[in-house]
Design an enzyme around this catalytic site. Structure first.
Site, PDB file in Angstrom:
ATOM      1  N   HIS A 265     -12.255  11.327  12.924  1.00  0.00           N
ATOM      2  CA  HIS A 265     -12.367  10.084  13.688  1.00  0.00           C
ATOM      3  C   HIS A 265     -13.380   9.126  13.055  1.00  0.00           C
ATOM      4  O   HIS A 265     -13.110   7.927  12.904  1.00  0.00           O
ATOM      5  CB  HIS A 265     -12.775  10.346  15.140  1.00  0.00           C
ATOM      6  CG  HIS A 265     -13.113   9.067  15.844  1.00  0.00           C
ATOM      7  ND1 HIS A 265     -12.143   8.220  16.339  1.00  0.00           N
ATOM      8  CD2 HIS A 265     -14.292   8.425  16.044  1.00  0.00           C
ATOM      9  CE1 HIS A 265     -12.710   7.136  16.826  1.00  0.00           C
ATOM     10  NE2 HIS A 265     -14.017   7.233  16.666  1.00  0.00           N
TER      11      HIS A 265
ATOM     12  N   CYS B  28      -6.314   8.261  14.777  1.00  0.00           N
ATOM     13  CA  CYS B  28      -6.728   9.569  14.261  1.00  0.00           C
ATOM     14  C   CYS B  28      -6.331  10.663  15.255  1.00  0.00           C
ATOM     15  O   CYS B  28      -6.140  10.407  16.443  1.00  0.00           O
ATOM     16  CB  CYS B  28      -8.238   9.587  14.003  1.00  0.00           C
ATOM     17  SG  CYS B  28      -9.221  10.093  15.420  1.00  0.00           S
TER      18      CYS B  28
ATOM     19  N   CYS C  55      -8.126  11.131  18.599  1.00  0.00           N
ATOM     20  CA  CYS C  55      -7.843  10.153  19.652  1.00  0.00           C
ATOM     21  C   CYS C  55      -6.399  10.205  20.141  1.00  0.00           C
ATOM     22  O   CYS C  55      -6.135   9.916  21.306  1.00  0.00           O
ATOM     23  CB  CYS C  55      -8.181   8.749  19.158  1.00  0.00           C
ATOM     24  SG  CYS C  55      -9.955   8.519  18.894  1.00  0.00           S
TER      25      CYS C  55
ATOM     26  N   GLN D  37     -33.336  -1.957  -9.132  1.00  0.00           N
ATOM     27  CA  GLN D  37     -34.457  -1.445  -8.350  1.00  0.00           C
ATOM     28  C   GLN D  37     -35.461  -2.589  -8.145  1.00  0.00           C
ATOM     29  O   GLN D  37     -35.111  -3.747  -8.358  1.00  0.00           O
ATOM     30  CB  GLN D  37     -35.094  -0.233  -9.049  1.00  0.00           C
ATOM     31  CG  GLN D  37     -34.204   1.018  -9.047  1.00  0.00           C
ATOM     32  CD  GLN D  37     -34.060   1.660  -7.662  1.00  0.00           C
ATOM     33  OE1 GLN D  37     -34.770   1.298  -6.717  1.00  0.00           O
ATOM     34  NE2 GLN D  37     -33.100   2.585  -7.529  1.00  0.00           N
TER      35      GLN D  37
ATOM     36  N   CYS E  83      -7.066   4.199  18.537  1.00  0.00           N
ATOM     37  CA  CYS E  83      -7.398   4.782  17.234  1.00  0.00           C
ATOM     38  C   CYS E  83      -6.293   5.765  16.849  1.00  0.00           C
ATOM     39  O   CYS E  83      -5.910   6.614  17.649  1.00  0.00           O
ATOM     40  CB  CYS E  83      -8.747   5.488  17.298  1.00  0.00           C
ATOM     41  SG  CYS E  83      -9.152   6.380  15.766  1.00  0.00           S
TER      42      CYS E  83
ATOM     43  N   ASP F 101     -22.504   9.696  -8.297  1.00  0.00           N
ATOM     44  CA  ASP F 101     -23.870   9.226  -8.465  1.00  0.00           C
ATOM     45  C   ASP F 101     -24.443   9.899  -9.711  1.00  0.00           C
ATOM     46  O   ASP F 101     -23.798  10.744 -10.331  1.00  0.00           O
ATOM     47  CB  ASP F 101     -24.697   9.485  -7.203  1.00  0.00           C
ATOM     48  CG  ASP F 101     -24.905  10.956  -6.936  1.00  0.00           C
ATOM     49  OD1 ASP F 101     -24.554  11.800  -7.787  1.00  0.00           O
ATOM     50  OD2 ASP F 101     -25.422  11.291  -5.858  1.00  0.00           O
ATOM     51  N   SER F 102     -25.642   9.538 -10.061  1.00  0.00           N
ATOM     52  CA  SER F 102     -26.218  10.029 -11.317  1.00  0.00           C
ATOM     53  C   SER F 102     -26.942  11.359 -11.143  1.00  0.00           C
ATOM     54  O   SER F 102     -27.341  11.971 -12.118  1.00  0.00           O
ATOM     55  CB  SER F 102     -27.228   9.010 -11.833  1.00  0.00           C
ATOM     56  OG  SER F 102     -28.353   8.980 -10.951  1.00  0.00           O
ATOM     57  N   GLY F 103     -27.122  11.768  -9.914  1.00  0.00           N
ATOM     58  CA  GLY F 103     -27.921  12.959  -9.653  1.00  0.00           C
ATOM     59  C   GLY F 103     -29.380  12.639  -9.434  1.00  0.00           C
ATOM     60  O   GLY F 103     -30.135  13.462  -8.927  1.00  0.00           O
TER      61      GLY F 103
ATOM     62  N   ASP G 186     -21.368   3.630   0.359  1.00  0.00           N
ATOM     63  CA  ASP G 186     -21.161   5.056   0.596  1.00  0.00           C
ATOM     64  C   ASP G 186     -22.232   5.512   1.559  1.00  0.00           C
ATOM     65  O   ASP G 186     -23.337   4.931   1.585  1.00  0.00           O
ATOM     66  CB  ASP G 186     -21.300   5.871  -0.693  1.00  0.00           C
ATOM     67  CG  ASP G 186     -22.755   6.162  -1.009  1.00  0.00           C
ATOM     68  OD1 ASP G 186     -23.253   7.237  -0.640  1.00  0.00           O
ATOM     69  OD2 ASP G 186     -23.432   5.286  -1.601  1.00  0.00           O
TER      70      ASP G 186
ATOM     71  N   ASP H 151     -31.354   6.601 -12.572  1.00  0.00           N
ATOM     72  CA  ASP H 151     -32.466   5.702 -12.279  1.00  0.00           C
ATOM     73  C   ASP H 151     -33.502   6.455 -11.459  1.00  0.00           C
ATOM     74  O   ASP H 151     -33.259   7.574 -11.021  1.00  0.00           O
ATOM     75  CB  ASP H 151     -31.986   4.458 -11.510  1.00  0.00           C
ATOM     76  CG  ASP H 151     -31.473   4.804 -10.125  1.00  0.00           C
ATOM     77  OD1 ASP H 151     -31.072   5.979  -9.908  1.00  0.00           O
ATOM     78  OD2 ASP H 151     -31.447   3.923  -9.253  1.00  0.00           O
TER      79      ASP H 151
END
Lengths: 382, 382
Positions: free
Chosen positions: A341, A312, A315, A195, A310, A98-100, A272, A152
């Site tokens: 998980h 993982c 599980c 935006q 699952c 990300d841009s921060g 994300d 932004d």
């Protein structure tokens, strides 16, 4: 697939559609990403409580790194001297940073926004820092990020039309400066961020402004800030059609499984969110049958797995009783297993969405998703 | 190797010696343990910050579980109903459990010791519990522990001869009651614990008393309680010769690498200690060249591995700079990686000791160990 061999152009292939939903593939210098894709968040050069090998095992093909955190500690120049973020954190696959901006803007009382950029104080030691569109892009270059995000202003919610316009226009000027400052390399891309708050006219103007600058991908920003799912979906319906169709579409900071499903239906390719990892550290597990709170005493004698089928380790090798015990005992292994998980669940959801789009059966998939979610967790024993 | 097939008798094979040092093999219903062996501590049914598969990858063949913690949470009967501790915590290899005595005796102001046993308050919720030799053995049976330890009184240090005598005699009466209460099963054993503080006559009497009761192994207790390495080694020299040579010898709660090396030279076969795991959570790493504090700023730009040649993920996939960053950022991955490294270092040390005894070159090995430890960490860069 690597920068060392034949240079790979950054790109997006649209492999198929189902309604507005898209099945695609992003190509970068560090590998490809099948979309729709979920990117686990690796804030401070680590996905919390996970080894990078384990993150990859869940199926993740790209991570998100946070410019704000990394510029403060360990520092972008230090990461560059150590060979870049991939090497530093032992994650050879693609990274988006990300841009921060979002984190800096969230530092209430500790930052000042001006045309040239943002001055802010570090939450770690109070030291003063400056972030401009040019510096943000430079930091992301130093980190060796495959996907750089423009700086932004994340417009707060709610905002009046006037506030949203003024904020969006600042972001568009910063987007142009980010583009000007970005050093194009094969296999690396720069994404713009739309935006405009909840206002369709502003979202359209923002999308068109970005398209005319020209980016390798387009993100929808300023959502998941408290507006609710209904408004979020409406804004997506009013925004995504104005994004260039031949580039990936990224919805930032989203979200719950149902948010992701609805956004995929509206043409989003990338996501994300800290939800799966953060929830894993607070005993909340995501499953096909909704969320399960492992702290609840109903699990204390339950020999069954958290989620049947699952793959993982939470599980396949633990009972609900054991996970409950780890949570109650505040054992680190509990966080580790539930984080794993949750990331596995999110990747499984994305794989299901991709397969459904390929098969042209997204509508059925989504209906099944909502049905099993609404059914709730398996009944307690006894 | 498993209880399901041909029943395996609990036993100890002495494979070779080098001076007083022994190379052996303990056989249990859940597998064998090559000795000298180090047992990582899995207090609350987990080795903190480690998946059990990772613990096994370091070379560990047996874990220690804590009766005190497990009886309070999740409870011995619950673990039994869930199939025993191996299944509960997904550790199919051997488990040794302590008696709970050491932890209970450490609850200053919260416990009362009588002939019949110890009454104490839980540190979790203040509830009152009673632990007798019979109940301790029963709890360890419920946990399905391969090696049950007798309940004893860990004599505080320093103690007068009179105090040490009285305490040791109580422990010997409890040892007999533990033996009487122990349900013998193939592949499961019961160990006695020698007490007697720093007094050779008491240590000898205690060892002889236990031998005449008859146990599957013999532990030396009441050491590593502040007496210092010199006294500890002297007590071992005065005690181990009185232990039955055809049974494993276990030094409880020890210790630093140099303590272990010296105790192996004095005929000890088994060890447990929280040091590698606890240190891993406070940024202290054990290496062949001594301890390294990853919090130190000297590491912040260092691209080199923590320890060259170590096969653990902290060393094969991370720089010192990255480990330093994780520690400074208080990231869970930092604890995970340093715990893993420390357990790998301890297991590597034990493998080296075993190979040296086999080769009849223990003296050279120990000289080399002390030389590299004294040499200190690699010089900082720049």
């Amino acid at each position: 697939m690597s920068a060392a061999s034949q240079p790979v152009e950054f790109g997006f292939q649209l492999l198929g559609t189902d309604g507005a939903a898209r099945r695609g593939r992003v190509t970068t210098a560090h590998g490809t990403i099948e979309t729709p894709a979920f990117m686990p968040v690796g804030t401070a050069a680590t996905v919390k409580a996970m080894r990078p090998e384990s993150v990859a095992e869940t199926g993740a093909e790209i991570l998100l790194g946070n410019t704000y955190h990394l510029m403060l500690r360990p520092g972008a120049e230090r990461v560059a001297a150590l060979g870049g973020l991939h090497k530093f954190m032992n994650w050879p696959k693609p990274i988006l940073t990300d841009s921060g901006g979002f984190q800096v803007m969230s530092l209430a009382g500790l930052r000042k926004i001006e045309e040239k950029g943002v001055t802010f104080r570090s939450h770690i030691d109070g030291s003063v820092h400056f972030l401009s569109p040019e510096r943000s892009v430079e930091i992301q270059h130093l980190l060796d990020s495959n996907i750089t995000m423009v700086l932004d202003e994340c417009t707060p919610h709610p905002a009046t039309h006037e506030q949203a316009l003024s904020s969006m226009e600042l972001s568009m000027r910063w987007a142009q400066r980010s583009k000007d400052g970005f050093k194009k390399r094969p296999g690396y891309g720069l994404f713009g961020i739309v935006q405009g708050s909840v206002y369709p006219d502003l979202r359209k103007r923002s999308a068109e402004a970005l398209a005319s600058i020209g980016f390798d991908g387009y993100a929808v920003g300023g959502l998941a800030v408290g507006e609710g799912q209904e408004i979020m979906f409406r804004v997506l319906e009013e925004t995504v059609p104005h994004l260039p169709a031949d580039r990936p579409h990224y919805l930032m900071g989203v979200g719950k499984p149902a948010d992701i499903v609805g956004a995929v239906q509206r043409g989003i390719d990338m996501f994300d969110c800290v939800l799966p990892t953060r929830s894993g550290r607070t005993a909340q597990a995501f499953t096909a049958r909704g969320t399960v709170n492992l702290r609840n005493a109903r699990h204390q004698d339950d020999p069954r797995p958290l989620e049947e089928g699952c793959p993982c380790p939470a599980c396949t090798s633990c009972s609900r009783a054991y996970l409950h015990h780890l949570v109650r005992s505040e054992e680190i292994l509990g966080l580790m297993l539930l984080t794993w998980h949750n990331l596995a669940y999110y990747q499984r959801l994305m794989a299901g969405l991709r397969a459904a789009i390929e098969a042209g059966s997204l509508e059925d998939f989504v209906a099944g998703f909502h049905e099993t979610q609404a059914g709730g967790d398996i009944p307690a024993l006894g």
